[in-house]
Motif scaffolding. Structure first.
Motif, short mmCIF file in Angstrom:
data_model
loop_
_atom_site.label_atom_id
_atom_site.label_comp_id
_atom_site.label_asym_id
_atom_site.label_seq_id
_atom_site.Cartn_x
_atom_site.Cartn_y
_atom_site.Cartn_z
N VAL A 1 1.06 -1.63 -0.05
CA VAL A 1 -0.18 -0.04 0.04
C VAL A 1 1.02 0.53 -0.21
N ASP A 2 1.96 1.15 0.74
CA ASP A 2 2.39 2.48 1.06
C ASP A 2 3.41 2.84 -0.56
N ALA A 3 4.33 1.26 -0.35
CA ALA A 3 4.80 1.78 -2.30
C ALA A 3 3.88 1.78 -3.70
N LEU A 4 2.13 1.44 -3.50
CA LEU A 4 1.72 1.94 -4.01
C LEU A 4 1.53 3.48 -4.41
N ILE A 5 0.83 3.99 -3.10
CA ILE A 5 0.82 5.73 -2.63
C ILE A 5 2.28 6.67 -3.01
N GLN A 6 3.48 5.85 -2.66
CA GLN A 6 4.55 6.48 -3.09
C GLN A 6 4.67 7.16 -4.65
N THR A 7 4.38 5.85 -5.42
CA THR A 7 4.41 6.01 -6.71
C THR A 7 3.17 6.69 -7.04
N VAL A 8 2.11 6.42 -7.19
CA VAL A 8 1.21 7.88 -7.81
C VAL A 8 0.51 8.98 -7.04
N THR A 9 1.87 9.45 -5.96
CA THR A 9 1.23 10.58 -5.95
C THR A 9 3.29 11.82 -6.15
N ARG A 10 3.83 10.55 -6.32
CA ARG A 10 5.04 10.77 -6.95
C ARG A 10 4.83 11.60 -8.67
N ARG A 11 4.01 11.04 -8.91
CA ARG A 11 3.82 11.02 -10.94
C ARG A 11 2.58 12.67 -11.15
N PRO A 12 2.02 12.94 -11.42
CA PRO A 12 1.17 14.34 -12.07
C PRO A 12 -0.09 13.15 -11.76
N PRO A 13 -1.11 13.48 -11.57
CA PRO A 13 -2.30 12.99 -11.16
C PRO A 13 -3.24 12.44 -12.15
N VAL A 14 -3.01 13.38 -13.37
CA VAL A 14 -3.54 13.72 -14.20
C VAL A 14 -3.23 11.50 -15.32
N GLU A 15 -1.95 11.39 -14.58
CA GLU A 15 -1.42 10.03 -15.56
C GLU A 15 -2.40 8.62 -14.99
N LEU A 16 -3.14 9.21 -14.23
CA LEU A 16 -4.13 7.66 -13.48
C LEU A 16 -4.33 7.70 -15.22
N ALA A 17 -4.86 8.67 -15.84
CA ALA A 17 -6.04 7.78 -16.59
C ALA A 17 -5.31 6.91 -17.54
N ARG A 18 -4.17 6.81 -17.62
CA ARG A 18 -2.99 5.57 -18.37
C ARG A 18 -3.61 4.28 -17.69
N LEU A 19 -4.43 3.90 -16.56
CA LEU A 19 -4.66 2.45 -16.26
C LEU A 19 -6.00 3.20 -16.98
N ALA A 20 -6.63 3.51 -17.44
CA ALA A 20 -8.13 3.47 -17.80
C ALA A 20 -8.48 2.12 -18.71
N PRO A 21 -7.32 2.03 -19.97
CA PRO A 21 -7.20 0.97 -20.65
C PRO A 21 -7.73 -0.21 -20.16
N LEU A 22 -6.40 -0.88 -18.67
CA LEU A 22 -6.62 -1.73 -17.83
C LEU A 22 -7.75 -1.83 -17.14
N VAL A 23 -8.75 -0.95 -17.39
CA VAL A 23 -10.33 -1.20 -17.02
C VAL A 23 -11.30 -1.94 -17.69
N VAL A 24 -11.24 -1.21 -19.22
CA VAL A 24 -11.71 -1.86 -19.89
C VAL A 24 -11.21 -3.26 -20.77
N ASP A 25 -9.99 -3.45 -20.79
CA ASP A 25 -9.67 -5.34 -20.98
C ASP A 25 -10.03 -6.02 -19.78
N ALA A 26 -10.07 -6.11 -18.43
CA ALA A 26 -10.69 -6.75 -17.88
C ALA A 26 -12.26 -6.64 -17.84
N ALA A 27 -13.23 -5.09 -18.15
CA ALA A 27 -14.59 -5.81 -17.79
C ALA A 27 -14.50 -6.77 -19.78
N ILE A 28 -14.09 -6.47 -20.92
CA ILE A 28 -13.72 -7.23 -21.44
C ILE A 28 -14.14 -8.77 -20.81
N ALA A 29 -12.92 -8.77 -20.24
CA ALA A 29 -12.68 -10.23 -20.00
C ALA A 29 -13.45 -10.72 -19.29
N GLY A 30 -14.25 -10.09 -18.24
CA GLY A 30 -15.28 -10.34 -17.41
C GLY A 30 -15.04 -10.29 -16.19
#
Length: 280
Positions: free
Chosen positions: A203-232
């Motif tokens: 958890v701590d490592a994830l928080i550090q990784t995310v907060t070191r980057r510009p917040p908008v870069e979380l949008a790059r994870l959207a394709p993972l959500v789309v692919d996961a939904a397609i896979a059920g």
């Protein structure tokens, strides 16, 4: 006028795309660079990406042939109201060798014009951000959302990425194994899908990784959500359903029930063959 060239740019939070084309519709060059939204990245960085995309698109074109340009930009009003930001874009324009004027339009209006010639209708955009707008006489009238990642953009690519990380953190806090989407997000952010013996360390490592980057870069994870939904994947499917509901609610704020004018969908999450487009 046969040699006249015009340039168009689509400037978003995750990418900047440029196109040089003749008045007859002949494509002369294209360019692509990183996110160029000054609200998300700052005017200086955004202008730098604009210059890169323009340089690629004009690689084989004499800039003197370019007679006009148009820039579609999320938050166009904020750029136009910021003298320093507009100056940075002016400098990038001149650095590309261009001496012609250019106009800045909101990305919602550009998306609408790309989908219909009707002077009145509605546009719903979901890409890095999200916005809905009512169009009257080819001008934006009423607008809903488009408030940026901090205050809105519900149902957008940023929202999907943000929610995916939050679901992963909640699972780790509860001591449960991440589901398929969670492990995809963990691998993308941490470089490994393995959870530490003490989950809080992950958890701590994830928080550090995310907060070191510009917040908008979380949008790059959207394709993972789309692919996961397609896979059920249940979490991916649920997030897509929630995003669709948010986008529909946004559109309903400015589109009257029974409105028969065109409804144009724009943005990468709604123009491709995606589960979110299907839900909406």
């Amino acid at each position: 006028m046969s040699g006249t060239v015009v340039v168009g740019l689509d400037v978003g939070g995750t990418s900047t795309r440029a196109l040089a084309v003749t008045l007859d519709g002949e494509r002369l060059g294209t360019g692509r660079a990183g996110g160029g939204n000054p609200t998300s990245h700052g005017a200086t960085r955004a202008a730098g990406e604009l210059r890169i995309a323009l340089g690629q698109a004009l690689a084989g074109v004499d800039p003197a042939r370019v007679r006009a340009g148009a820039i579609g930009l999320a938050g166009a009003g904020r750029l136009l109201a910021d003298p320093a930001g507009r100056a940075a874009f002016d400098d990038a324009w001149r650095a590309a060798g261009l001496r012609c004027p250019y106009a800045v339009y909101g990305d919602a209006l550009v998306a609408y014009a790309s989908g219909t010639a009707s002077p009145a209708g509605t546009v719903l955009v979901a890409g890095t951000g999200a916005i809905a707008a009512q169009v009257r006489e080819l001008r934006l009238d009423r607008v809903a959302d488009g408030h940026g990642w901090l205050l809105g953009d519900t149902g957008s690519g940023f929202w999907l990425g943000h929610q995916a990380v939050r679901r992963l953190l909640a699972a780790l806090d509860a001591g449960t194994d991440p589901d398929n989407l969670g492990r995809l997000v963990l691998a993308e952010l941490a470089g490994s899908a393995e959870v530490a013996t003490r989950p809080r360390d992950t958890v701590d490592a994830l928080i550090q990784t995310v907060t070191r980057r510009p917040p908008v870069e979380l949008a790059r994870l959207a394709p993972l959500v789309v692919d996961a939904a397609i896979a059920g994947d249940p979490t991916g499917t649920a997030l897509i359903a929630e995003a669709g509901a948010h986008l529909a609610a946004t559109a309903s704020r400015i589109r009257p029930a029974g409105d028969a004018t065109p409804l144009v969908l724009g943005g990468g999450l709604l123009t491709g063959d995606t589960p979110l487009a299907t839900v909406v």
